[in-house]
Motif scaffolding. Sequence first.
Motif, PDB file in Angstrom:
ATOM      1  N   PRO A  40      -3.320   4.335 -12.523  1.00 23.34           N
ATOM      2  CA  PRO A  40      -4.081   4.419 -13.776  1.00 23.34           C
ATOM      3  C   PRO A  40      -3.304   3.907 -14.975  1.00 23.34           C
ATOM      4  N   TYR A  41      -4.079   3.487 -15.932  1.00 27.29           N
ATOM      5  CA  TYR A  41      -3.532   3.011 -17.197  1.00 27.29           C
ATOM      6  C   TYR A  41      -3.788   4.103 -18.223  1.00 27.29           C
ATOM      7  N   HIS A  42      -2.750   4.639 -18.804  1.00 36.75           N
ATOM      8  CA  HIS A  42      -2.901   5.716 -19.770  1.00 36.75           C
ATOM      9  C   HIS A  42      -2.723   5.155 -21.172  1.00 36.75           C
ATOM     10  N   ALA A  43      -3.737   5.336 -22.023  1.00 36.93           N
ATOM     11  CA  ALA A  43      -3.688   4.799 -23.380  1.00 36.93           C
ATOM     12  C   ALA A  43      -2.477   5.341 -24.140  1.00 36.93           C
ATOM     13  N   ARG A  44      -2.118   6.585 -23.909  1.00 33.18           N
ATOM     14  CA  ARG A  44      -0.988   7.179 -24.622  1.00 33.18           C
ATOM     15  C   ARG A  44       0.320   6.460 -24.271  1.00 33.18           C
ATOM     16  N   GLN A  45       0.446   6.028 -23.035  1.00 40.08           N
ATOM     17  CA  GLN A  45       1.665   5.348 -22.602  1.00 40.08           C
ATOM     18  C   GLN A  45       1.687   3.887 -23.035  1.00 40.08           C
ATOM     19  N   ARG A  46       0.565   3.375 -23.491  1.00 41.86           N
ATOM     20  CA  ARG A  46       0.514   1.965 -23.865  1.00 41.86           C
ATOM     21  C   ARG A  46       1.470   1.659 -25.018  1.00 41.86           C
ATOM     22  N   ARG A  47       1.620   2.608 -25.918  1.00 45.14           N
ATOM     23  CA  ARG A  47       2.484   2.369 -27.064  1.00 45.14           C
ATOM     24  C   ARG A  47       3.915   2.081 -26.635  1.00 45.14           C
ATOM     25  N   THR A  48       4.365   2.694 -25.564  1.00 48.04           N
ATOM     26  CA  THR A  48       5.732   2.471 -25.103  1.00 48.04           C
ATOM     27  C   THR A  48       5.806   1.298 -24.135  1.00 48.04           C
ATOM     28  N   ARG A  49       4.666   0.820 -23.665  1.00 49.19           N
ATOM     29  CA  ARG A  49       4.564  -0.305 -22.746  1.00 49.19           C
ATOM     30  C   ARG A  49       5.248  -0.044 -21.415  1.00 49.19           C
ATOM     31  N   THR A  50       5.434   1.218 -21.031  1.00 48.37           N
ATOM     32  CA  THR A  50       6.099   1.497 -19.761  1.00 48.37           C
ATOM     33  C   THR A  50       5.107   1.859 -18.668  1.00 48.37           C
ATOM     34  N   TRP A  51       3.919   2.345 -19.017  1.00 47.83           N
ATOM     35  CA  TRP A  51       2.911   2.747 -18.040  1.00 47.83           C
ATOM     36  C   TRP A  51       3.472   3.725 -17.014  1.00 47.83           C
ATOM     37  N   GLY A  52       4.422   4.545 -17.428  1.00 46.16           N
ATOM     38  CA  GLY A  52       4.991   5.524 -16.518  1.00 46.16           C
ATOM     39  C   GLY A  52       6.002   4.950 -15.542  1.00 46.16           C
ATOM     40  N   LEU A  53       6.371   3.697 -15.701  1.00 45.66           N
ATOM     41  CA  LEU A  53       7.333   3.056 -14.805  1.00 45.66           C
ATOM     42  C   LEU A  53       8.757   3.413 -15.194  1.00 45.66           C
ATOM     43  N   PRO A  54       9.653   3.387 -14.224  1.00 44.08           N
ATOM     44  CA  PRO A  54      11.061   3.449 -14.611  1.00 44.08           C
ATOM     45  C   PRO A  54      11.400   2.147 -15.341  1.00 44.08           C
ATOM     46  N   THR A  55      12.204   2.227 -16.364  1.00 47.53           N
ATOM     47  CA  THR A  55      12.580   1.034 -17.108  1.00 47.53           C
ATOM     48  C   THR A  55      14.086   0.986 -17.285  1.00 47.53           C
ATOM     49  N   VAL A  56      14.559  -0.171 -17.642  1.00 50.53           N
ATOM     50  CA  VAL A  56      15.976  -0.386 -17.906  1.00 50.53           C
ATOM     51  C   VAL A  56      16.144  -0.391 -19.418  1.00 50.53           C
ATOM     52  N   ASP A  59       0.802  -1.229   0.000  1.00 50.41           N
ATOM     53  CA  ASP A  59       0.000   0.000   0.000  1.00 50.41           C
ATOM     54  C   ASP A  59       0.834   1.279   0.000  1.00 50.41           C
ATOM     55  N   THR A  60       2.144   1.172   0.239  1.00 52.86           N
ATOM     56  CA  THR A  60       2.991   2.375   0.222  1.00 52.86           C
ATOM     57  C   THR A  60       4.014   2.341  -0.913  1.00 52.86           C
ATOM     58  N   LEU A  61       3.935   1.336  -1.758  1.00 55.01           N
ATOM     59  CA  LEU A  61       4.902   1.178  -2.839  1.00 55.01           C
ATOM     60  C   LEU A  61       4.804   2.347  -3.817  1.00 55.01           C
ATOM     61  N   GLY A  62       5.942   2.945  -4.125  1.00 59.41           N
ATOM     62  CA  GLY A  62       5.962   4.086  -5.028  1.00 59.41           C
ATOM     63  C   GLY A  62       7.138   4.051  -5.981  1.00 59.41           C
ATOM     64  N   HIS A  63       7.306   5.135  -6.697  1.00 58.96           N
ATOM     65  CA  HIS A  63       8.336   5.248  -7.726  1.00 58.96           C
ATOM     66  C   HIS A  63       9.735   4.973  -7.169  1.00 58.96           C
ATOM     67  N   ALA A  64      10.052   5.507  -6.005  1.00 58.65           N
ATOM     68  CA  ALA A  64      11.373   5.289  -5.405  1.00 58.65           C
ATOM     69  C   ALA A  64      11.615   3.810  -5.114  1.00 58.65           C
ATOM     70  N   ASP A  65      10.565   3.098  -4.707  1.00 57.86           N
ATOM     71  CA  ASP A  65      10.700   1.662  -4.447  1.00 57.86           C
ATOM     72  C   ASP A  65      10.982   0.898  -5.728  1.00 57.86           C
ATOM     73  N   TRP A  66      10.330   1.310  -6.828  1.00 53.57           N
ATOM     74  CA  TRP A  66      10.582   0.653  -8.111  1.00 53.57           C
ATOM     75  C   TRP A  66      12.033   0.858  -8.524  1.00 53.57           C
ATOM     76  N   CYS A  67      12.551   2.058  -8.285  1.00 56.05           N
ATOM     77  CA  CYS A  67      13.958   2.329  -8.597  1.00 56.05           C
ATOM     78  C   CYS A  67      14.881   1.476  -7.728  1.00 56.05           C
ATOM     79  N   ASP A  68      14.519   1.308  -6.454  1.00 49.78           N
ATOM     80  CA  ASP A  68      15.300   0.429  -5.569  1.00 49.78           C
ATOM     81  C   ASP A  68      15.274  -1.009  -6.078  1.00 49.78           C
ATOM     82  N   PHE A  69      14.119  -1.449  -6.550  1.00 50.50           N
ATOM     83  CA  PHE A  69      13.992  -2.801  -7.099  1.00 50.50           C
ATOM     84  C   PHE A  69      14.955  -2.985  -8.276  1.00 50.50           C
ATOM     85  N   ILE A  70      15.012  -1.972  -9.151  1.00 53.72           N
ATOM     86  CA  ILE A  70      15.922  -2.038 -10.298  1.00 53.72           C
ATOM     87  C   ILE A  70      17.372  -2.123  -9.811  1.00 53.72           C
TER      88      ILE A  70
END
Length: 135
Positions: free
Chosen positions: A102-118, A59-70
Motif C-alpha cells: 500500500p501507498y500511505h499518504a502520510r509517508q509520502r512526505r518522507t518519500r520512503t513508503w515504509g522502506l528501509p533507506t540509506v 512474490d516473496t520479497l519482503g523487508h529483510a530482502d530489501w535490507c539485504d539489497f542495501i
Amino acid sequence: MNIVWTPQGWRLGGEGGSEANRFLEFIDLRGLAPSSMKTYAMDLLVIWRWMAATQTHWDTLGHADWCDFIRDHRDGQCPCTLNRRLRLLHRYLRFLYPGRFPYHARQRRTRTWGLPTVREPSRIKPPLTVRQIER
C-alpha cells in the motif's frame, strides 16, 4: 538481460523482461526524458540481476530482502542512488501486485513508503557570490 534502445524508448532485453518492460511503458506515460527512462531501466536491471543472483522471488520479497539489497550494494553506491533504486523496487512491486504494497499518504512526505533507506548526507549549497548576484 541488458538494456536496449527501442522505438518505444529504453527497455530491458533478454529473457523475462516482458513484465519489466510493461512497467517501463507505464512510467514512460509520465513523459519523462529519455535519460530518466534510461536510469529507470538501468536501476531495474540492477534489481533483476541481484534477484537472480540471490535467488529471490518477486512474490516473496519482503523487508529483510530489501535490507539485504542495501547491504549488497552499499559499497561504492551513492546513498541517493540506493534510495532511488529502493523506491523503484517498491513502485515496481506495487505495479506487479496491486494492493499488496500500500501507498500511505502520510509517508509520502518522507518519500520512503515504509522502506528501509540509506541516510544521505545533507547537501548545503554555498551562498551566491556578489558577482553572481549582480548578474
